[in-house]
Design an enzyme around this catalytic site. Structure first.
Site, PDB file in Angstrom:
ATOM      1  N   ASP A  80     -14.923  -1.197  -1.942  1.00  0.00           N
ATOM      2  CA  ASP A  80     -14.577  -2.193  -2.949  1.00  0.00           C
ATOM      3  C   ASP A  80     -14.558  -1.487  -4.306  1.00  0.00           C
ATOM      4  O   ASP A  80     -15.522  -0.809  -4.665  1.00  0.00           O
ATOM      5  CB  ASP A  80     -15.650  -3.290  -2.939  1.00  0.00           C
ATOM      6  CG  ASP A  80     -15.188  -4.592  -3.536  1.00  0.00           C
ATOM      7  OD1 ASP A  80     -14.035  -4.681  -3.981  1.00  0.00           O
ATOM      8  OD2 ASP A  80     -16.004  -5.530  -3.564  1.00  0.00           O
ATOM      9  N   ASN A 112      -8.445  -5.907 -14.546  1.00  0.00           N
ATOM     10  CA  ASN A 112      -7.320  -6.851 -14.578  1.00  0.00           C
ATOM     11  C   ASN A 112      -7.386  -7.736 -15.823  1.00  0.00           C
ATOM     12  O   ASN A 112      -6.377  -7.969 -16.477  1.00  0.00           O
ATOM     13  CB  ASN A 112      -7.334  -7.740 -13.328  1.00  0.00           C
ATOM     14  CG  ASN A 112      -6.364  -7.256 -12.277  1.00  0.00           C
ATOM     15  OD1 ASN A 112      -5.475  -6.458 -12.533  1.00  0.00           O
ATOM     16  ND2 ASN A 112      -6.542  -7.750 -11.070  1.00  0.00           N
ATOM     17  N   ASP A 163      -2.535  -3.264 -10.797  1.00  0.00           N
ATOM     18  CA  ASP A 163      -1.688  -2.830  -9.676  1.00  0.00           C
ATOM     19  C   ASP A 163      -1.577  -1.308  -9.641  1.00  0.00           C
ATOM     20  O   ASP A 163      -1.617  -0.698  -8.575  1.00  0.00           O
ATOM     21  CB  ASP A 163      -0.292  -3.447  -9.791  1.00  0.00           C
ATOM     22  CG  ASP A 163      -0.276  -4.941  -9.500  1.00  0.00           C
ATOM     23  OD1 ASP A 163      -1.322  -5.485  -9.074  1.00  0.00           O
ATOM     24  OD2 ASP A 163       0.786  -5.559  -9.704  1.00  0.00           O
ATOM     25  N   GLU A 195      -9.302  -6.151  -3.855  1.00  0.00           N
ATOM     26  CA  GLU A 195      -9.667  -4.765  -4.103  1.00  0.00           C
ATOM     27  C   GLU A 195     -10.599  -4.234  -3.016  1.00  0.00           C
ATOM     28  O   GLU A 195     -11.357  -3.296  -3.225  1.00  0.00           O
ATOM     29  CB  GLU A 195     -10.298  -4.605  -5.490  1.00  0.00           C
ATOM     30  CG  GLU A 195     -11.658  -5.213  -5.656  1.00  0.00           C
ATOM     31  CD  GLU A 195     -11.661  -6.702  -5.985  1.00  0.00           C
ATOM     32  OE1 GLU A 195     -12.751  -7.242  -6.190  1.00  0.00           O
ATOM     33  OE2 GLU A 195     -10.596  -7.343  -6.015  1.00  0.00           O
TER      34      GLU A 195
END
Length: 179
Positions: free
Chosen positions: A46, A54, A63, A89
């Site tokens: 993770d 983000n 991204d 993620e």
């Protein structure tokens, strides 16, 4: 038909396999491991604090991070291993014929490669260091079904996060940990 099959199995953003393909493939690998009496390693990963990347830098940068991460992980391991995007993620690596200790070696190689990864921010201000937390489990040592081993690797991943992130943790059963 082949193109449709590939599109159904591949995550379009990262180019990695998706969760459905990973679970189907893992079941096949477990059946082979059971027959051959060999281990099958699982690394659940993770990206640390990904939501904040983000939120602060935008989804385009998020991204870009996911694409760089996917390439970095793929380059850090053998071709016979499989990496899949499990969701958001969260990623899983399947390592055929690999027991817990060898999984730790691979997981550490991935963790270090990610820590050295440089992702262009698209601005003059560079992105902060990106890190990953990893949880390791293996068949048959930590479970005899796919769900059991995935849960074990997920628990180890959560232990990595609780211990401060940017680390690799091998699953330890609660009864072992208490004794």
């Amino acid at each position: 038909m082949q193109t449709m099959r590939e599109q159904a199995n591949i995550d379009p953003l990262t180019g990695l396999y998706n969760r459905r393909f990973c679970e189907d493939y893992a079941r096949k690998l477990m059946a082979m491991a059971r027959r051959k009496e060999t281990p099958l390693g699982f690394i659940m990963m993770d990206l640390d604090h990904f939501k904040s990347f983000n939120d602060i830098y935008g989804h385009e940068v998020g991204d870009r991070i996911l694409r760089h991460f996917s390439k970095t992980v793929t380059q850090a391991m053998r071709e016979t291993n499989l990496t899949a995007r499990f969701g958001g993620e969260e990623f899983v690596v399947l390592l055929p014929d690999t027991g817990p200790q060898d999984c730790q070696v691979v997981a550490e190689r991935i963790r270090k490669a990610v820590a050295h990864m440089t992702v262009p921010s698209g601005t003059e201000k560079p992105l902060p260091q990106i890190t990953v937390s990893l949880g390791i489990a293996a068949y048959p040592a930590h479970g005899t079904t796919l769900d059991e081993v995935l849960q074990a690797s997920d628990r180890a991943l959560n232990d990595s996060k609780r211990a401060g992130r940017n680390r690799t943790t091998l699953y330890v059963e609660e009864t072992e940990a208490a004794g």
